[in-house]
Design a protein around this motif. Structure first.
Motif, mmCIF file in Angstrom:
data_model
loop_
_atom_site.group_PDB
_atom_site.id
_atom_site.type_symbol
_atom_site.label_atom_id
_atom_site.label_comp_id
_atom_site.label_asym_id
_atom_site.label_seq_id
_atom_site.Cartn_x
_atom_site.Cartn_y
_atom_site.Cartn_z
ATOM 1 N N LYS A 155 -0.143 -34.102 1.342
ATOM 2 C CA LYS A 155 -1.235 -34.597 1.919
ATOM 3 C C LYS A 155 -2.459 -33.523 1.654
ATOM 4 N N GLY A 156 -2.212 -32.177 1.467
ATOM 5 C CA GLY A 156 -3.349 -31.251 1.114
ATOM 6 C C GLY A 156 -3.753 -31.398 -0.247
ATOM 7 N N ALA A 157 -2.980 -31.823 -1.205
ATOM 8 C CA ALA A 157 -3.384 -31.859 -2.529
ATOM 9 C C ALA A 157 -4.480 -33.217 -2.548
ATOM 10 N N GLN A 158 -3.975 -34.094 -1.743
ATOM 11 C CA GLN A 158 -4.845 -35.390 -1.777
ATOM 12 C C GLN A 158 -6.398 -35.087 -1.121
ATOM 13 N N LEU A 159 -6.127 -34.430 0.221
ATOM 14 C CA LEU A 159 -7.537 -34.221 0.644
ATOM 15 C C LEU A 159 -8.400 -33.234 0.117
ATOM 16 N N LEU A 160 -7.651 -32.208 -0.389
ATOM 17 C CA LEU A 160 -8.684 -31.057 -1.163
ATOM 18 C C LEU A 160 -8.469 -31.326 -2.635
ATOM 19 N N GLU A 161 -8.060 -32.272 -3.438
ATOM 20 C CA GLU A 161 -8.113 -32.580 -4.623
ATOM 21 C C GLU A 161 -7.317 -31.405 -5.499
ATOM 22 N N LEU A 162 -6.399 -31.043 -5.251
ATOM 23 C CA LEU A 162 -5.541 -30.108 -5.796
ATOM 24 C C LEU A 162 -4.634 -30.849 -6.619
ATOM 25 N N THR A 163 -3.948 -29.815 -7.625
ATOM 26 C CA THR A 163 -2.802 -30.515 -8.420
ATOM 27 C C THR A 163 -1.426 -30.213 -7.741
ATOM 28 N N LEU A 164 -0.898 -30.996 -7.516
ATOM 29 C CA LEU A 164 0.523 -31.300 -6.876
ATOM 30 C C LEU A 164 1.573 -30.947 -7.867
ATOM 31 N N THR A 165 2.252 -29.763 -7.581
ATOM 32 C CA THR A 165 3.488 -29.081 -8.571
ATOM 33 C C THR A 165 4.766 -29.177 -7.644
ATOM 34 N N SER A 166 5.738 -28.533 -7.912
ATOM 35 C CA SER A 166 6.777 -28.537 -7.439
ATOM 36 C C SER A 166 7.517 -27.024 -7.390
ATOM 37 N N ARG A 167 8.132 -26.461 -6.448
ATOM 38 C CA ARG A 167 8.432 -25.310 -6.583
ATOM 39 C C ARG A 167 9.986 -25.084 -7.267
ATOM 40 N N SER A 168 10.895 -25.987 -6.603
ATOM 41 C CA SER A 168 11.957 -26.097 -7.591
ATOM 42 C C SER A 168 12.007 -27.110 -8.574
ATOM 43 N N LYS A 169 12.356 -26.707 -9.685
ATOM 44 C CA LYS A 169 12.379 -27.687 -10.807
ATOM 45 C C LYS A 169 13.545 -28.406 -10.935
ATOM 46 N N SER A 170 14.357 -28.413 -10.078
ATOM 47 C CA SER A 170 15.524 -29.363 -9.862
ATOM 48 C C SER A 170 15.205 -30.566 -9.734
ATOM 49 N N LYS A 171 15.637 -31.745 -10.447
ATOM 50 C CA LYS A 171 15.585 -33.101 -10.219
ATOM 51 C C LYS A 171 15.967 -33.598 -8.997
ATOM 52 N N ASP A 172 16.860 -32.938 -8.382
ATOM 53 C CA ASP A 172 17.794 -33.596 -7.255
ATOM 54 C C ASP A 172 16.941 -32.951 -5.895
ATOM 55 N N ASN A 173 16.171 -31.991 -5.926
ATOM 56 C CA ASN A 173 15.741 -31.638 -4.747
ATOM 57 C C ASN A 173 14.362 -30.722 -5.010
ATOM 58 N N PRO A 174 13.418 -31.667 -5.601
ATOM 59 C CA PRO A 174 11.969 -30.931 -5.938
ATOM 60 C C PRO A 174 11.299 -30.615 -4.687
ATOM 61 N N ILE A 175 10.752 -29.489 -4.533
ATOM 62 C CA ILE A 175 9.643 -29.129 -3.337
ATOM 63 C C ILE A 175 8.350 -28.965 -3.750
ATOM 64 N N PRO A 176 7.626 -30.319 -3.069
ATOM 65 C CA PRO A 176 6.295 -30.282 -3.418
ATOM 66 C C PRO A 176 5.426 -29.059 -3.018
ATOM 67 N N MET A 177 4.543 -28.738 -3.826
ATOM 68 C CA MET A 177 3.826 -27.592 -3.818
ATOM 69 C C MET A 177 2.359 -27.524 -4.322
ATOM 70 N N CYS A 178 1.500 -27.091 -3.511
ATOM 71 C CA CYS A 178 0.121 -26.885 -4.099
ATOM 72 C C CYS A 178 -0.561 -25.629 -3.438
ATOM 73 N N GLY A 179 -1.544 -24.853 -4.043
ATOM 74 C CA GLY A 179 -1.995 -23.789 -3.632
ATOM 75 C C GLY A 179 -3.561 -23.434 -3.775
ATOM 76 N N VAL A 180 -3.992 -22.710 -2.901
ATOM 77 C CA VAL A 180 -5.623 -22.315 -3.297
ATOM 78 C C VAL A 180 -5.719 -20.706 -3.369
#
Length: 871
Positions: A41-66
């Motif tokens: 939600k933050g990436a959408q509201l703040l126009e940030l790039t959404l990435t993931s902390r875990s590179k695992s395809k099975d359990n990626p953790i959405p992540m963004c930062g400022v």
């Protein structure tokens, strides 16, 4: 099987679980990170790039930062959108900590608690309001956290509570429990965030703030408000002022719809401040003065003595031009003392803020001198109340550098000569730099390398840098390699290491001591917050008064004469905002003459002729007068109005899902139910939102109700010319009209209000001005001629019972309600079958209807029910 979380994500989730309704900004090094749903939600509201902390395809953790240095901008965006942000900081130095770094939420930022307001927002209050249900209504306490203002009141109904919340423009409401669904829905519709605070401090814990309150419900709601602030802010609230209780009955009441209609603070067309009364009057020189002016505009006074005291001060400033000019020049140099006091208490003030505080305090003796030179009794009390706080100004002048950096932890904040130990550290640092320069020259001579240089960075400390082409010239026994670059090598020597220890030791100690000294200065200023806030209040009041004097001079306003015998006499009155746009020479002034024998002016005249402007200018004049401001007229005698009600303009209430006509009826009903003989009512084109006969009947009934039961001063504009005959029956009603004339077939508006009714509506002429097609206008003229040839519709003479029935001759189309031997029938022809029994039943209800005990709104609702039944 769920994948086990890392220790960091476990820590994150524990914190997030405590703040489920907020975005969690989780500090990781130089960034604040968001994870999972917050990240999406933050990436959408703040126009940030959404990435993931875990590179695992099975359990990626959405992540963004400022970035942490830009975090305030991102927080502001989320707050403006109505969200909360929990700021989770690293509580330990990652370099010296083994294992997981301890993290805690240091502050919860919400729409009602944001502190950093700049630009136009600095001129507005940002209110957080607590709301609790009492035995006989609601208690409200509100604060602007950035200034420490704290006020409390009680209202008798849910509608009253909502009206006060809207008037305050509060962005967040705190409750202890769930509220009525209707109130919760109204808050949601108006984008007011509602927060719940379950744990509330007891009375003893907020005794200092509530010691002037006698109402236990008000004490409780203050405790609720303070509990929420402590929960969210997690820091000192020393700048919160004692709660001040006020009664809404002590001020002129203007509900939020009327404030919108009158464009007191928001322009109806643009939604901006420009084109409003606040925009016109705001010649203040300080942000705190601008906020106070809005508060005075929100709550005009009823106490004549207080109003007259404001007039006296405005008059003196108006009479003393040069002193007023000097006063304005000094006020311009005064910063926002209220919010500076808030930042001192919060611990968020920096060196530059303290310099602003010192600069502001240095203007106070000059302002006091200006008031002394006026030498008039009106300002005696104010001049004595202005505390220059010389002790605080002197402390800051001695301690804080004239141009300090923004950061208070990196040094350079404290003045030379303020602290002996700090001066010694600085001396060692200066000598060290001199020694470094000498060492550089010595090494160049000994090695023969002319471009050898000694530098410094935070990672490697001091180093000797030599280009790779010259490395062979260095003596191997003294030079120890520290770092390799593309084109150079960096080295250390025993001498350099020794001096580095001394220099960096002095630098670290100097920086630590500077911060310690700064905190002591901040705490010393914090102890004087009460004095600072009183000074701010007095300067803000003086600022508003000089603004009133300036607009009085610029726009030729005059001092009103107030009375208590319902005399209203305005000679050559103007609408101040319209006049500013048009220019003084072009605006046509008008009189408003309503003695104690006139309660209603029935205004007729064509569209665009100025009827609404004429009505609004009276209301604005009344508001200005009771604020303590002079008014736009040649002369003005005014009663003190307890309330102003308006029904001006046609607009749907999209928020509440109400149609134009329903809004019209609701606003009219509000006036009819609540107005007194001391009120002012403005009704513009009542009844136009329904069929002609319905509208005319309602309009006449409303006029009679106001005349016979309310007695308030009322301006009633209408296109129903038939209603002008009422002046023969209602002794407190007078006809006036806005003039227009035809010249060579063209309509010319005179914008002049004169006695008597208008002779025609000129509707087709206005349509011509709008550019309607010629064939259409020609056909409209033919139809008008035919209609005017038929029998006129006139109001029935008003009997003692004042029954608002409008008879119609045979040539007119039969109305819904038709009179026959004193009986009202619903149809011109007798209906058949089942419809007949319904009609008979409703006719019986009509016959037994007690009209004198019903309001126009009651009548309208009953007719609607009958209509639905027959459908």
């Amino acid at each position: 099987m769920a994948k086990k979380q890392t220790p960091m994500m476990e820590q994150y989730q524990r914190v997030k679980d405590q703040y489920p309704d907020a975005f969690l900004f989780y500090r990781l090094g130089d960034f604040y990170e968001m994870f999972n749903d917050d990240a999406v939600k933050g990436a959408q509201l703040l126009e940030l790039t959404l990435t993931s902390r875990s590179k695992s395809k099975d359990n990626p953790i959405p992540m963004c930062g400022v970035p942490h240095r830009a975090v305030d901008n991102y927080i502001d965006i989320l707050i403006d959108k109505g969200y909360k942000v929990a700021i989770c900081e690293q509580m330990e130095d990652p370099k010296t900590t083994k294992g997981m770094v301890k993290r805690e939420v240091t502050r919860l930022v919400t729409p009602g608690t944001t502190m950093d307001l700049s630009g136009e927002a600095a001129k507005q209050n940002n209110y957080l309001t607590a709301l609790s249900k009492g035995d006989s209504g609601y208690n409200l306490a509100y604060t602007d956290l950035s200034t420490g203002e704290l006020k409390v009141t009680s209202v008798d109904s849910e509608a009253g509570a909502l009206n006060e919340l809207i008037n305050l423009q509060t962005r967040e409401v705190v409750t202890e429990e769930e509220v009525a669904p209707s109130l919760d829905k109204a808050l949601t519709q108006r984008n007011i965030l509602r927060s719940v605070q379950l744990q509330v401090l007891n009375q003893a814990e907020v005794a200092y703030l509530t010691q002037d309150l006698t109402n236990q419900g008000q004490q409780r709601v203050v405790a609720l408000l303070v509990s929420y602030l402590l929960t969210t802010q997690k820091r000192s609230l020393a700048h919160l002022q004692r709660a001040v209780a006020y009664q809404l009955s002590s001020f002129m009441k203007i509900d939020h719809r009327s404030k919108v209609n009158l464009e007191l603070m928001t322009n109806l067309r643009s939604g901006k401040r420009q084109g409003t009364l606040a925009w016109l009057l705001d010649e203040t020189k300080t942000a705190m003065g601008s906020r106070l002016l809005k508060q005075w505009l929100d709550r005009p006074l009823l106490d004549q003595d207080k109003i007259e005291r404001r007039y006296d001060r405005v008059q003196e400033l108006l009479d003393h031009y040069f002193e007023r000019q000097n006063l304005q020049e000094e006020l311009i140099k005064v910063y926002d003392l209220e919010r500076l006091a808030g930042r001192v208490a919060y611990g968020s003030i920096n060196g530059r803020d303290l310099i602003q505080l010192k600069t502001s305090l240095q203007q106070v003796p000059k302002i006091k001198y200006i008031l002394q030179t006026l030498d008039v009794p009106a300002f005696d009390g104010l001049e004595q109340a202005l505390d220059p706080m010389e002790d605080v100004a002197t402390l800051i002048d001695r301690a804080i550098a004239p141009e300090p950096p923004i950061s208070v932890t990196d040094g350079g904040v404290i003045n030379d000569g303020y602290n002996h130990q700090l001066d010694e550290y600085r001396n060692a640092m200066q000598n060290g730099k001199h020694w470094i320069a000498q060492l550089q020259e010595k090494e160049r001579q000994e090695t023969g390398i002319n471009n050898l240089k000694i530098g410094y960075n935070h990672v490697f400390g001091y180093y000797i840098e030599v280009t790779k082409a010259n490395v062979a010239k260095l003596p191997a026994d003294r030079y120890e390699r520290k770092q390799t670059l593309v084109n150079a090598e960096r080295f250390a020597t025993p001498e350099l290491k020794e001096k580095e220890t001394l220099i960096l030791g002095a630098q670290d100690k100097s920086t630590a001591l500077e911060y310690e000294l700064f905190v002591k200065v901040r705490e010393a200023v914090k102890e004087q917050i009460d004095r600072l806030q009183k000074l701010a209040a007095n300067l803000a009041g003086l600022d508003v008064l000089q603004a009133f004097a300036k607009v009085a001079e610029d726009y030729h306003f005059v001092r009103p004469e107030l009375n208590h015998d319902h005399r209203l006499k305005i000679e050559k009155g103007r609408h101040p905002v319209v006049e500013k746009f048009m220019g003084h020479q072009e605006y046509v002034p008008n009189d408003v003459l309503m003695g104690d024998q006139t309660s209603i002016l029935l205004i007729t005249g064509p569209n665009m002729s100025g009827k609404s402007t004429y009505m609004r200018q009276l209301a604005l004049t009344a508001v200005m007068a009771q604020m303590g401001c002079f008014v736009p007229a040649q002369r003005a005698q005014l009663p003190i109005f307890d309330q102003i009600f308006t029904r001006i303009g046609a607009a749907d209430d999209l928020v509440s899902g109400e149609s134009t006509f329903m809004v019209e009826m609701m606003e009219a009903n509000n006036a009819l139910q609540n107005a007194t003989k001391d009120s002012l009512i403005l009704f513009d084109e009542i009844g136009r939102g329904t069929a002609t006969y319905d509208g005319m009947a309602l309009a006449q009934a409303i006029i009679e109700f106001v005349h016979n039961r309310v007695g308030a001063k009322t301006l009633f504009s209408t296109h129903y010319h038939e209603l002008t005959a009422l002046d023969a029956e209602l002794d407190q009603l007078k006809n006036v009209h806005v003039g227009a004339t035809e010249e060579n077939g063209e309509l010319v508006f005179l914008h002049k209000v004169t006695p008597g009714p208008a002779d025609k509506s000129y509707g087709i002429h206005v349509a011509k001005l709008a550019g309607m097609p010629h064939p259409l206008l020609k056909r409209a003229n033919q139809i008008l001629t035919d209609l005017e040839g038929q029998a006129e519709v006139k109001p029935k003479p008003v009997s003692q019972e004042k029954k608002p029935v409008i008879p119609v001759k045979e040539k007119e189309p039969a109305p819904l309600l038709q009179e026959d031997n004193g009986q009202l029938e619903l149809f011109a022809t007798k209906p058949q079958g089942n419809q007949s029994s319904k009609a008979d039943k409703i006719a019986h209800q009509v016959k037994n209807l007690d009209l004198m005990s019903m309001t126009p709104m009651d009548v309208m609702n009953q007719v609607f029910k009958w209509q639905q039944s027959l459908k």
